[in-house]
Motif scaffolding. Sequence first.
Motif, PDB file in Angstrom:
ATOM      1  N   GLY A 109      -0.907 -21.441 -19.761  1.00  0.00           N
ATOM      2  CA  GLY A 109      -1.321 -20.505 -18.724  1.00  0.00           C
ATOM      3  C   GLY A 109      -2.329 -19.494 -19.249  1.00  0.00           C
ATOM      4  N   LEU A 110      -2.069 -18.954 -20.431  1.00  0.00           N
ATOM      5  CA  LEU A 110      -3.004 -18.004 -21.034  1.00  0.00           C
ATOM      6  C   LEU A 110      -4.350 -18.675 -21.316  1.00  0.00           C
ATOM      7  CD1 LEU A 110      -0.526 -16.341 -23.561  1.00  0.00           C
ATOM      8  CD2 LEU A 110      -1.481 -15.264 -21.516  1.00  0.00           C
ATOM      9  N   GLY A 111      -4.302 -19.888 -21.860  1.00  0.00           N
ATOM     10  CA  GLY A 111      -5.534 -20.585 -22.206  1.00  0.00           C
ATOM     11  C   GLY A 111      -6.376 -20.939 -20.989  1.00  0.00           C
ATOM     12  N   LEU A 112      -5.744 -21.403 -19.926  1.00  0.00           N
ATOM     13  CA  LEU A 112      -6.489 -21.788 -18.732  1.00  0.00           C
ATOM     14  C   LEU A 112      -7.066 -20.577 -18.011  1.00  0.00           C
ATOM     15  CD1 LEU A 112      -4.162 -24.645 -17.532  1.00  0.00           C
ATOM     16  CD2 LEU A 112      -6.592 -24.885 -18.083  1.00  0.00           C
ATOM     17  N   CYS A 113      -6.366 -19.457 -18.051  1.00  0.00           N
ATOM     18  CA  CYS A 113      -6.921 -18.234 -17.468  1.00  0.00           C
ATOM     19  C   CYS A 113      -8.135 -17.751 -18.269  1.00  0.00           C
ATOM     20  CB  CYS A 113      -5.854 -17.143 -17.406  1.00  0.00           C
ATOM     21  SG  CYS A 113      -4.587 -17.432 -16.138  1.00  0.00           S
ATOM     22  N   ALA A 114      -8.081 -17.918 -19.597  1.00  0.00           N
ATOM     23  CA  ALA A 114      -9.240 -17.583 -20.428  1.00  0.00           C
ATOM     24  C   ALA A 114     -10.421 -18.484 -20.074  1.00  0.00           C
ATOM     25  CB  ALA A 114      -8.880 -17.723 -21.906  1.00  0.00           C
ATOM     26  N   TRP A 115     -10.141 -19.751 -19.824  1.00  0.00           N
ATOM     27  CA  TRP A 115     -11.193 -20.682 -19.416  1.00  0.00           C
ATOM     28  C   TRP A 115     -11.779 -20.247 -18.073  1.00  0.00           C
ATOM     29  CZ3 TRP A 115     -10.325 -26.671 -18.527  1.00  0.00           C
ATOM     30  CH2 TRP A 115     -11.580 -27.285 -18.397  1.00  0.00           C
ATOM     31  N   GLY A 116     -10.926 -19.806 -17.157  1.00  0.00           N
ATOM     32  CA  GLY A 116     -11.408 -19.323 -15.869  1.00  0.00           C
ATOM     33  C   GLY A 116     -12.313 -18.104 -16.029  1.00  0.00           C
ATOM     34  N   THR A 120      12.580 -20.632 -20.721  1.00  0.00           N
ATOM     35  CA  THR A 120      13.743 -21.291 -20.131  1.00  0.00           C
ATOM     36  C   THR A 120      13.313 -22.627 -19.532  1.00  0.00           C
ATOM     37  OG1 THR A 120      13.408 -20.148 -18.004  1.00  0.00           O
ATOM     38  CG2 THR A 120      14.902 -19.116 -19.589  1.00  0.00           C
ATOM     39  N   VAL A 121      14.279 -23.489 -19.254  1.00  0.00           N
ATOM     40  CA  VAL A 121      13.972 -24.790 -18.656  1.00  0.00           C
ATOM     41  C   VAL A 121      13.734 -24.572 -17.167  1.00  0.00           C
ATOM     42  CG1 VAL A 121      14.745 -27.164 -18.342  1.00  0.00           C
ATOM     43  CG2 VAL A 121      15.488 -25.863 -20.348  1.00  0.00           C
ATOM     44  N   ASN A 122      12.472 -24.648 -16.770  1.00  0.00           N
ATOM     45  CA  ASN A 122      12.124 -24.340 -15.388  1.00  0.00           C
ATOM     46  C   ASN A 122      10.707 -24.831 -15.114  1.00  0.00           C
ATOM     47  OD1 ASN A 122      11.466 -22.932 -12.887  1.00  0.00           O
ATOM     48  ND2 ASN A 122      13.213 -21.595 -13.329  1.00  0.00           N
ATOM     49  N   PRO A 123      10.473 -25.555 -14.008  1.00  0.00           N
ATOM     50  CA  PRO A 123       9.101 -25.966 -13.676  1.00  0.00           C
ATOM     51  C   PRO A 123       8.165 -24.771 -13.528  1.00  0.00           C
ATOM     52  CG  PRO A 123      10.682 -27.132 -12.310  1.00  0.00           C
ATOM     53  CD  PRO A 123      11.451 -26.066 -13.040  1.00  0.00           C
ATOM     54  N   GLY A 124       8.738 -23.606 -13.181  1.00  0.00           N
ATOM     55  CA  GLY A 124       7.936 -22.399 -13.039  1.00  0.00           C
ATOM     56  C   GLY A 124       7.271 -21.957 -14.323  1.00  0.00           C
ATOM     57  N   ALA A 125       7.705 -22.503 -15.467  1.00  0.00           N
ATOM     58  CA  ALA A 125       7.052 -22.181 -16.734  1.00  0.00           C
ATOM     59  C   ALA A 125       5.582 -22.583 -16.714  1.00  0.00           C
ATOM     60  CB  ALA A 125       7.770 -22.891 -17.883  1.00  0.00           C
ATOM     61  N   PHE A 126       5.239 -23.550 -15.865  1.00  0.00           N
ATOM     62  CA  PHE A 126       3.851 -24.015 -15.767  1.00  0.00           C
ATOM     63  C   PHE A 126       3.157 -23.485 -14.514  1.00  0.00           C
ATOM     64  CE2 PHE A 126       5.532 -26.834 -18.910  1.00  0.00           C
ATOM     65  CZ  PHE A 126       4.447 -27.245 -19.686  1.00  0.00           C
ATOM     66  N   ALA A 127       3.751 -22.504 -13.829  1.00  0.00           N
ATOM     67  CA  ALA A 127       3.145 -21.996 -12.599  1.00  0.00           C
ATOM     68  C   ALA A 127       1.798 -21.345 -12.863  1.00  0.00           C
ATOM     69  CB  ALA A 127       4.092 -21.001 -11.920  1.00  0.00           C
ATOM     70  N   VAL A 128       1.718 -20.467 -13.869  1.00  0.00           N
ATOM     71  CA  VAL A 128       0.444 -19.818 -14.192  1.00  0.00           C
ATOM     72  C   VAL A 128      -0.553 -20.849 -14.699  1.00  0.00           C
ATOM     73  CG1 VAL A 128      -0.688 -18.124 -15.687  1.00  0.00           C
ATOM     74  CG2 VAL A 128       1.508 -17.575 -14.637  1.00  0.00           C
ATOM     75  N   ALA A 129      -0.089 -21.810 -15.486  1.00  0.00           N
ATOM     76  CA  ALA A 129      -0.986 -22.860 -15.985  1.00  0.00           C
ATOM     77  C   ALA A 129      -1.555 -23.673 -14.820  1.00  0.00           C
ATOM     78  CB  ALA A 129      -0.243 -23.765 -16.958  1.00  0.00           C
ATOM     79  N   ALA A 130      -0.708 -24.030 -13.862  1.00  0.00           N
ATOM     80  CA  ALA A 130      -1.182 -24.783 -12.697  1.00  0.00           C
ATOM     81  C   ALA A 130      -2.175 -23.955 -11.896  1.00  0.00           C
ATOM     82  CB  ALA A 130       0.004 -25.191 -11.815  1.00  0.00           C
ATOM     83  N   GLY A 131      -1.829 -22.679 -11.696  1.00  0.00           N
ATOM     84  CA  GLY A 131      -2.751 -21.800 -10.978  1.00  0.00           C
ATOM     85  C   GLY A 131      -4.057 -21.615 -11.723  1.00  0.00           C
ATOM     86  N   GLY A 132      -3.975 -21.533 -13.057  1.00  0.00           N
ATOM     87  CA  GLY A 132      -5.177 -21.405 -13.864  1.00  0.00           C
ATOM     88  C   GLY A 132      -6.049 -22.639 -13.781  1.00  0.00           C
ATOM     89  N   LEU A 133      -5.430 -23.816 -13.804  1.00  0.00           N
ATOM     90  CA  LEU A 133      -6.177 -25.075 -13.687  1.00  0.00           C
ATOM     91  C   LEU A 133      -6.901 -25.138 -12.344  1.00  0.00           C
ATOM     92  CD1 LEU A 133      -6.813 -27.861 -14.932  1.00  0.00           C
ATOM     93  CD2 LEU A 133      -4.760 -28.719 -13.769  1.00  0.00           C
TER      94      LEU A 133
END
Length: 471
Positions: A149-156, A186-199
């Motif tokens: 998530g941090l990396g994709l936001c930096a790319w944005g 934690t084990v949660n699909p939401g762990a990738f929410a910012v990454a998905a939004g960043g993508l």
Amino acid sequence: MPQDVLRRSRAAAGPVAALVVALLLTVAAVVVVLARAPLSIVDEHVHYDYALRVHEGTVPYRGMTYSEDLLQEWACGVGHDGGQPWSCGDPNVSLDTLPSGRYTSGYIHYPSYFVAADLFRRAVAGPLGLTGDPLTALRLFSVVGLVAGLGLCAWGAWVLRLRGAAFLAATLVPSASGIAVLLGVTVNPGAFAVAAGGLAAVAGYWWVTRGRGFWALAAAAVVCAMLTTTATLPVVGFGLAAFVVAVLRSRGWTLPGPWVPRVWQVVVLAAITVAPVLVWGRVNAARATVDNAALYAEYEIRGGDTLVGAFLSELAPHSFWEGAPPDRFVGDSWWTSATTGLAAGLTGWTGPVVVVTTLLAVLGVVHLRRPAPVTDAPEPPADDAGVSRWRDPLVVVLAAHLVVFVLMPPLLRLSNAAVFDIDSPIVSRYELSLAPALVLGLLAVVRGPVLARLLAGLSTVVLGAIALGAL
């Protein structure tokens, strides 16, 4: 010091600071994961059970009970943040003692995240000595999501040519909340929410500012749609903006820049967003062994009048930038208490700054600048009257994402009532995937450095304090 050297130094300061904070947060997240904290009350036991089932070659369905392995972890392993504590070996411990009930609600999720998590578990379990500790391996996969998530936001930020404090803020602000960090350990699909939004934000803003790359956004939409339904919210925002621009262009409205969206492109994005929902709904209905009432009796709709009030109550801002740092990041010393207290105090300011400034920018109260990615012409005078602000594609996109941010919660509550016959409040974390598009768009259009510096300072202190509190 020559001006060009000074300018380059200031431009480099943002990426360097972002990298330092990202590394610090990553180390802290790994430390927290290895400490094996109890299962989080934010539905971690649901997702952990799903991951265990997928590892065995099974996808949960409506009516499937939680596994004995989950119960073992609950009673004899790390334990759980919520519910009644039980002693290992207590004969009274059973699936019926779980506060969430015996039936899993995880079936509503697509299996894609859990398949990816299981592949990661299989890859790292042996090398890291985690063969007998699937929970830790799966939590480390969530750390990957946090870092992505941090990396994709930096790319944005790079796509929108943000520099200095604006680059730092764009990278950190979407993840600068207690819930984003908690999901990341934690084990949660939401762990990738910012990454998905960043993508989605990277692909979407590339399309808007360069006029090409629609299929990259479509591919990003597929990834988001396969993660969770709520991960597609930024795709909905770009689709809404594209629809408005396409319709107005057909009526003679002109928009500078290379972006010329077509209605067929909106249809493609809509199909990608909606298709998994419809297909998975049919699959769940076909595989179910109990009805919805067996799982959601406590959320039964009490009448149409109460549903109207519930719908209107969801119009309140659902800020995901709120809440104290997770307990698992808080140590026992005065130092960790001070750092996490500071993070808790400042986190609550980030949401109002982003949301209110976005609203004021859309309404024409805040001065806007012509973003460099749209045109290389000299920046025009401040647009006090707001005459030309709607000719800026990024303002249109930002307004569309604000509309999605406001309307998604009430519409989702109505959807739950129609599909599941339940009435349950919508939690703020469901909109977390919108954070990158909102923050990036806001920083790209607001005139002057004040907002960027404020958000950069808030997010750096918040994430830095959270990380230091865990070390």
